[in-house]
Design a protein around this motif. Sequence first.
Motif, PDB file in Angstrom:
ATOM      1  N   VAL A 165      -6.038  -3.059   0.631  1.00  0.00           N
ATOM      2  CA  VAL A 165      -5.127  -4.384   0.308  1.00  0.00           C
ATOM      3  C   VAL A 165      -6.215  -5.125  -0.745  1.00  0.00           C
ATOM      4  CG1 VAL A 165      -4.694  -6.484   1.721  1.00  0.00           C
ATOM      5  CG2 VAL A 165      -4.390  -4.438   2.749  1.00  0.00           C
ATOM      6  N   ASP A 166      -5.310  -5.670  -1.741  1.00  0.00           N
ATOM      7  CA  ASP A 166      -5.516  -6.218  -2.942  1.00  0.00           C
ATOM      8  C   ASP A 166      -6.879  -5.332  -3.728  1.00  0.00           C
ATOM      9  OD1 ASP A 166      -4.409  -8.575  -2.095  1.00  0.00           O
ATOM     10  OD2 ASP A 166      -6.286  -9.385  -1.223  1.00  0.00           O
ATOM     11  N   GLU A 167      -6.768  -4.029  -3.386  1.00  0.00           N
ATOM     12  CA  GLU A 167      -7.610  -3.010  -4.154  1.00  0.00           C
ATOM     13  C   GLU A 167      -9.035  -3.515  -3.964  1.00  0.00           C
ATOM     14  OE1 GLU A 167      -6.074  -1.501  -7.671  1.00  0.00           O
ATOM     15  OE2 GLU A 167      -3.830  -1.696  -7.008  1.00  0.00           O
ATOM     16  N   CYS A 176     -12.403  -0.138   2.678  1.00  0.00           N
ATOM     17  CA  CYS A 176     -11.444  -1.187   2.452  1.00  0.00           C
ATOM     18  C   CYS A 176     -11.707  -2.440   3.091  1.00  0.00           C
ATOM     19  CB  CYS A 176      -9.853  -0.785   2.329  1.00  0.00           C
ATOM     20  SG  CYS A 176      -9.555   0.529   1.380  1.00  0.00           S
ATOM     21  N   CYS A 180      -6.077  -1.209   5.139  1.00  0.00           N
ATOM     22  CA  CYS A 180      -4.984  -0.391   4.324  1.00  0.00           C
ATOM     23  C   CYS A 180      -3.784  -1.161   3.941  1.00  0.00           C
ATOM     24  CB  CYS A 180      -4.919   0.683   4.678  1.00  0.00           C
ATOM     25  SG  CYS A 180      -6.431   1.857   4.897  1.00  0.00           S
ATOM     26  N   LYS A 181      -3.055  -0.943   2.748  1.00  0.00           N
ATOM     27  CA  LYS A 181      -1.779  -1.209   2.569  1.00  0.00           C
ATOM     28  C   LYS A 181      -0.932  -0.391   3.543  1.00  0.00           C
ATOM     29  CE  LYS A 181      -2.269  -2.345  -2.313  1.00  0.00           C
ATOM     30  NZ  LYS A 181      -2.132  -1.933  -3.796  1.00  0.00           N
ATOM     31  N   SER A 182       0.394  -0.807   3.492  1.00  0.00           N
ATOM     32  CA  SER A 182       1.317   0.179   4.114  1.00  0.00           C
ATOM     33  C   SER A 182       1.732   1.482   3.734  1.00  0.00           C
ATOM     34  CB  SER A 182       2.686  -0.847   4.217  1.00  0.00           C
ATOM     35  OG  SER A 182       3.687   0.118   4.891  1.00  0.00           O
ATOM     36  N   CYS A 189      -8.906   4.435   2.866  1.00  0.00           N
ATOM     37  CA  CYS A 189      -7.316   4.140   2.540  1.00  0.00           C
ATOM     38  C   CYS A 189      -6.725   4.799   1.414  1.00  0.00           C
ATOM     39  CB  CYS A 189      -6.884   2.518   2.494  1.00  0.00           C
ATOM     40  SG  CYS A 189      -7.403   1.491   3.586  1.00  0.00           S
ATOM     41  N   TYR A 200       1.527   6.040  -4.164  1.00  0.00           N
ATOM     42  CA  TYR A 200       1.524   4.650  -3.556  1.00  0.00           C
ATOM     43  C   TYR A 200       1.971   5.059  -2.053  1.00  0.00           C
ATOM     44  CZ  TYR A 200       1.045   2.636  -7.976  1.00  0.00           C
ATOM     45  OH  TYR A 200       0.579   2.547  -9.234  1.00  0.00           O
ATOM     46  N   ASP A 202       4.637   5.943  -0.768  1.00  0.00           N
ATOM     47  CA  ASP A 202       5.987   5.307  -0.213  1.00  0.00           C
ATOM     48  C   ASP A 202       7.198   6.074  -0.410  1.00  0.00           C
ATOM     49  OD1 ASP A 202       5.854   5.703  -3.238  1.00  0.00           O
ATOM     50  OD2 ASP A 202       6.566   3.597  -3.565  1.00  0.00           O
TER      51      ASP A 202
END
Length: 491
Positions: A165-167, A176, A180-182, A189, A200, A202
Motif C-alpha cells: 500500500v502506497d508502495e 510493507c 498489501c494492496k488488494s 506483498c 498487479y 488483478d
Amino acid sequence: MARLISVMLVLMCQIGLSMQACAECACCKGSFTCGSNKNCRDGCIDGYFGAKCTEECLQNCKTCGNGYKCTECIPGYFTDKCTTPCGKGCLNNTCSHYSGECTCKSTNFIEGRCDACSSTMYGDECNNTCPRNCGACISDTECIWCKDTAYYGSYCQYRCSVGCVDEICNKGTGYCIKGCKSGFNGYKCDMCFSGLYGPYCDLNCTENCIECFSATNCTKCKSGFYGDICANACPASCDKTCSFSTGQHCNLTEKYRVCEKDTGRCLHGCNLVTKYGDFCEKQCSNTCYNKSCDLKTGQCLEGCEMNFYGLFCNNSCSTSCLSHTGNRTCDGIKGHCLFGCKDGFHGKRCDNICSTLCVNTTCNHTTAECLYGCIDGFKGPKCAKAIIPDQEAFYTRSTLIGSTIGTFLAGGIVVGIASLIAFIAWRRRNTQTKQIDVHGYESTITPNGNRSNDDAHESDSPVTYEDLKSRDERLYSQITTRQQISPQASN
C-alpha cells in the motif's frame, strides 16, 4: 636566582603548570600591575580570577568571574561551564558561548549548531555524497533511512513491492508498512492471492486453476482437476488429487476425503484464512494483518496491524517511539522504532530512559550519550563519572613540578661529574714522582717517564765502596732530620 624563580612561576601559571593556584601578582594582566596590597590593577591573565588573580577557572574556560561559571570559553566549547564541544562543522571551531550555534563551514552541514551533515552527505567533513536512494546515511553502504520510504536494503538498493500500500516498506526487511494492496499477499506483498496473476495481481486464472503465471500456464489445480489449464477432471474414485499432468496415480478404493479417517485432522489445511491448527479450531490473532496466519503455527503471514510486531503480532510498539502521520512507529518483526525516540529515551525500541545526570535528562537515542552535557558534579559522555574537585589538577601539576625539579637536579649532577673529571686530569698532569738513586741523590720521575736530578752528578761513573758509604751517610742524615721536624710540625 630569585628573579629567575619569579619568571618561572609566571610562565608556569600561564601554561597551567602551577601546583596550586598562581602566587600573588604572578598572574596579573600586563606588567607592573600589582598594587601594594597585592591586588591586580588590570585584571587577570586568561584562566584565572580573583582580586589577586590566584584562583583558577574551570577547565576550557578562557575567562571567568568565579570558579563555577565561565564568561568566555576557549575555542571549540560552549555552555556556562564550557563542557560541550562546538559542532564539527563550525567555522574555525568557534560557536556561541550560550547556544552553541555557529556559522557552518559549508552548506553540507545542517545550519544551527552545524553538528550534523545535510540529508544527502556524510563523513567527518560532510563532503561525501550518500547513495542515490538514501534519505540520510553514515557511509556509502549504510543508509539511515530511504527516500520516500519506497526502498529497502542497507543502502536502499531495493524498490518496495508494487503490492505494498502506497508502495512503502520497512528499510531493513522490505515488509510493507501499511500492508498489501488488494490481490497481493506474502511478507513483502510480492505474491498474488490464489486464482490471480499479473504484475498487479488483478487478472483471474482459469476456473479450476489455483495458481498460475498466465491464462494458459497453471501451476496448481483445484482438487479433482489436472492439465496445463486444469481443465481435465480426475477419476471419481481418487482419494486426493491426481497427477497434475496425466491424471494417473489415483487411489481407486475410497472416495475423496478432506480429513484423516481416524483422527479427523485436516489434510489440506483450513478453508478459512483466519483459522489454524490440526483441526482448524484455533483463531488467528486479531492483530495479524487481514487476520490471516499459518495454518499450522498460527504465525501471521501478512505481517501485523499498525503498531504491533512479532511473529504472532502480540507485542505493541513502544509509546516512546517517534511517530509520523499514517506510518507505523516500529518495524513488524523486532519492534525497533522506525523514526527514533522521544526526548528522554534511547535504545532500538526506545525502552531505556536517559540518565538523570544528563542536562534535561536528554541523550542520543542510539548511544545514550548526553546531548547537552552533565548536571553539576559529573562528567563523561554519559555523565557517569563524579568530579572530585581539584584532585585531578593537583596530581597533574605535582607531576609536572616533579619533572621540572628532577631535570634541574639531573643537570647539576652532570655538571658536578664533569668538574671532578677535569680536576683529576689537572692533578695528574702536575704530579711528579721523586726517587733516590744509588748515589743518594733525589731525582724526579716526570709523567712522561724521564728522570731529572736535584743535584748534578755523573750517573755513568762506576760505583765504588766509598760512593755507597757516602750515600748511606746522606740517607741517614736526611731520615734523622725529617724525624726531628715531624714532632715540631705536629705541635
